[in-house]
Design an enzyme around this catalytic site. Structure first.
Site, short mmCIF file in Angstrom:
data_model
loop_
_atom_site.label_atom_id
_atom_site.label_comp_id
_atom_site.label_asym_id
_atom_site.label_seq_id
_atom_site.Cartn_x
_atom_site.Cartn_y
_atom_site.Cartn_z
N ASP A 171 77.33 -5.81 21.50
CA ASP A 171 78.26 -5.14 20.46
C ASP A 171 78.02 -6.70 18.79
O ASP A 171 77.46 -7.28 18.98
CB ASP A 171 79.82 -6.29 21.20
CG ASP A 171 80.71 -5.19 20.89
OD1 ASP A 171 81.02 -4.11 20.91
OD2 ASP A 171 81.49 -5.83 19.34
N ILE A 174 82.12 -7.05 12.36
CA ILE A 174 82.79 -7.10 11.34
C ILE A 174 83.72 -8.81 11.50
O ILE A 174 84.59 -8.14 12.07
CB ILE A 174 82.81 -6.89 10.31
CG1 ILE A 174 81.80 -6.14 10.07
CG2 ILE A 174 83.05 -7.78 9.17
CD1 ILE A 174 82.28 -4.51 9.05
N ARG A 176 85.53 -11.98 10.21
CA ARG A 176 85.67 -13.00 8.99
C ARG A 176 85.25 -14.65 9.16
O ARG A 176 85.69 -14.77 10.12
CB ARG A 176 86.79 -13.55 8.25
CG ARG A 176 87.71 -14.25 8.89
CD ARG A 176 89.50 -13.94 7.38
NE ARG A 176 90.73 -14.96 8.52
CZ ARG A 176 92.36 -14.33 8.99
NH1 ARG A 176 92.05 -13.12 8.19
NH2 ARG A 176 93.08 -15.55 9.38
N GLU A 294 94.62 -9.72 3.33
CA GLU A 294 94.66 -9.34 4.42
C GLU A 294 94.42 -7.38 3.70
O GLU A 294 95.17 -7.09 2.72
CB GLU A 294 95.23 -9.76 5.42
CG GLU A 294 95.31 -10.83 5.85
CD GLU A 294 95.00 -11.18 7.16
OE1 GLU A 294 93.98 -10.09 7.32
OE2 GLU A 294 94.96 -12.56 8.05
MN MN Z 1 82.62 -2.69 20.50
#
Ligand code: MN
Length: 493
Positions: A171, A174, A176, A294
């Site tokens: 997998d 992204i 943080r 955010e």
């Molecule tokens: Mn995935």
């Protein structure tokens, strides 16, 4: 320094970040380069807020060029931000158009190409190698803090890649990453994310989870990585979609310090392991109480217990470029929104072919909360199907909150036109459909019991359909005034 004379004159030549930047440098107003020294602590993000971040960043802001900072104070490394901070630029980089982006992503999803593994000599990301204990993240890489209240310096475009400890399925996502020590990062997983499920499995086995963090990438990789379930279920390698976009496999390379694979043409790779049973408060070193801005535009709270990554090696290209996103804004909208559009198109098309013409996951919702659906009613039997399409969109993407439905003569990418439809083709009491008490996304601050008695716990919301389509039997009254069709080229020379 980056040589933007690198030959890249078409999107088909884009294979990595630097070829993408070389391509952008050939197009007016798509890449701004500055030699002015900039502080990665809050200043860099403050500059880009004004240059190109876009709403939901608080005004004044605007959609503008990507920006390359060549001179970052205290570092021998350049930083680029905003590469995908315009839908037009994103389309250019993917050899697509503003209107076709979601369809092209869908095409890639339907024709995936698996990545291949190349040798270290073919992997530019390993041109320079630092290993523990001879590395200090903060000294090597100018991780930006986005605001002075951030918990610490962040890598915001770190593409994590890991494999399921049981099945070996891969997998990429992204997440943080906050710098917490010379060889330590905290990582924030929204509950349910696939790599977090791998981490939990590894932890139950008492083992660390090897991960690579690739930064500075072909934009196609970042976009593909933002697909979510149900479109890309657990075990689906999103890199196959990136391969589908480029119609050639993405190249991986074995990491030098851990049993993991990284993006071979990344600018920078951090290699490490997620440690079992170790947790850290995100703002442990700063006590700000906040994490970073955010996507809905508000400062997020620092997390109390985050998993930790022990860094084992950092590798990078010669003259590497750190790529970052400042948090909310047009870049997040494109990254999150375009895969969402593709997912909605696919699900609605499967259930009622030929009626949903296009979808736009609008900037106001950061690509997640608000979708505009362009729907064509071909007969009286299609009346009401537009609302069924909206319900299907909610099913395709659980974090969606508002759906605006418009007819085929409305430009969904022009907010003026959408609000025109909401003004002249909408009556609040007959055209609004409330679906209260549905779980949505926790970062919308209006989704709180203090805000509405229909909200029982944080994260519950009233999903709403704004049906701005003309009732089919009244369609003759809603024809827009037609102007003469002309040959414009004659008048523009
Ligand atoms: Mn995935």
């Amino acid at each position: 320094m980056l040589d933007l004379q690198t030959h890249c004159i078409s999107a088909k030549d884009v294979v990595d970040l630097r070829s993408a930047l070389a391509y952008l440098s050939t197009i007016p107003n798509q890449l701004l380069t500055t030699e002015e020294p900039v502080d990665p602590h809050a200043e860099l993000a403050g500059v880009y807020k004004l240059v190109g971040a876009g709403i939901p960043v608080a005004p004044p802001t605007r959609i503008g060029p990507a920006m390359l900072f060549k001179n970052v104070k205290g570092y021998d490394m350049q930083v680029v931000t905003g590469v995908l901070a315009s839908r037009e630029r994103t389309a250019l980089l993917l050899n697509s158009s503003v209107e076709r982006l979601a369809f092209d992503l869908l095409e890639a999803l339907n024709h995936p190409i698996a990545p291949v593994v190349v040798s270290q000599s073919q992997a530019p990301c390993q041109e320079v190698i630092y290993r523990t204990p001879d590395l200090d993240i903060s000294k090597l890489i100018p991780a930006p803090t986005n605001t002075v209240r951030d918990a610490g310096p962040y890598f915001n475009l770190g593409l994590l890649r890991a494999e399921d400890p049981e099945t070996g399925e891969a997998d990429v996502t992204i997440h943080r990453l906050c710098v917490q020590g010379p060889d330590l990062l905290s990582v924030y997983f929204v509950p349910g994310r696939h790599i977090d499920q791998f981490r939990i499995k590894a932890e139950q086995l008492g083992r660390p989870l090897p991960v690579s963090i690739s930064m500075g990438l072909d934009p196609a990789i970042y976009l593909a990585a933002c697909f979510e379930p149900p479109t890309t279920p657990l075990g689906f390698d999103e890199l196959t979609v990136a391969g589908g976009i480029r119609q050639r496999p993405i190249e991986l390379v074995d990491c030098v310090s851990v049993p993991a694979k990284a993006i071979a043409r990344a600018e920078i790779v951090i290699e490490g392991e997620i440690l079992p049973h170790e947790r850290l408060r995100e703002d442990i070193h700063t006590n700000t109480g906040f994490a970073m801005p955010e996507f809905p535009g508000y400062l997020g709270k620092a997390q109390l217990e985050l998993p930790l990554i022990r860094v084992k090696a950092i590798t990078h290209r010669h003259n590497p470029i750190l790529q970052t996103i400042i948090g909310p804004g047009e870049e997040h909208t494109n990254l999150a929104g375009i895969p969402t559009e593709a997912s909605i198109l696919r699900l609605v098309e499967n259930s009622m072919p030929g009626r949903l013409l296009n979808v736009y996951a609008h900037s106001a919702g950061g690509g997640k909360y608000l979708a505009i659906l362009q729907f064509k009613k071909s007969s009286i039997r299609d009346e009401g199907r537009q609302r069924q399409a909206a319900l299907t969109a909610f099913a395709a993407f659980s974090e969606l909150k508002h759906v605006i439905l418009v007819d085929e003569d409305v430009n969904i990418f022009d907010t003026n036109d959408v609000l025109w439809a909401m003004t002249t083709r909408y009556q609040g009491d007959r055209s609004t459909i409330f679906i209260p008490g549905v779980r949505c996304h926790p970062l919308d601050p209006s989704q709180s019991p203090e805000f509405s008695p229909s909200i029982t716990t944080e994260g519950i919301s009233c999903k709403t359909i704004f049906d701005c389509t003309v009732p089919y039997h009244l369609r003759d009254k809603f024809k827009r005034a037609e102007f003469m069709e002309v040959d414009l080229a004659r008048f523009l020379g």
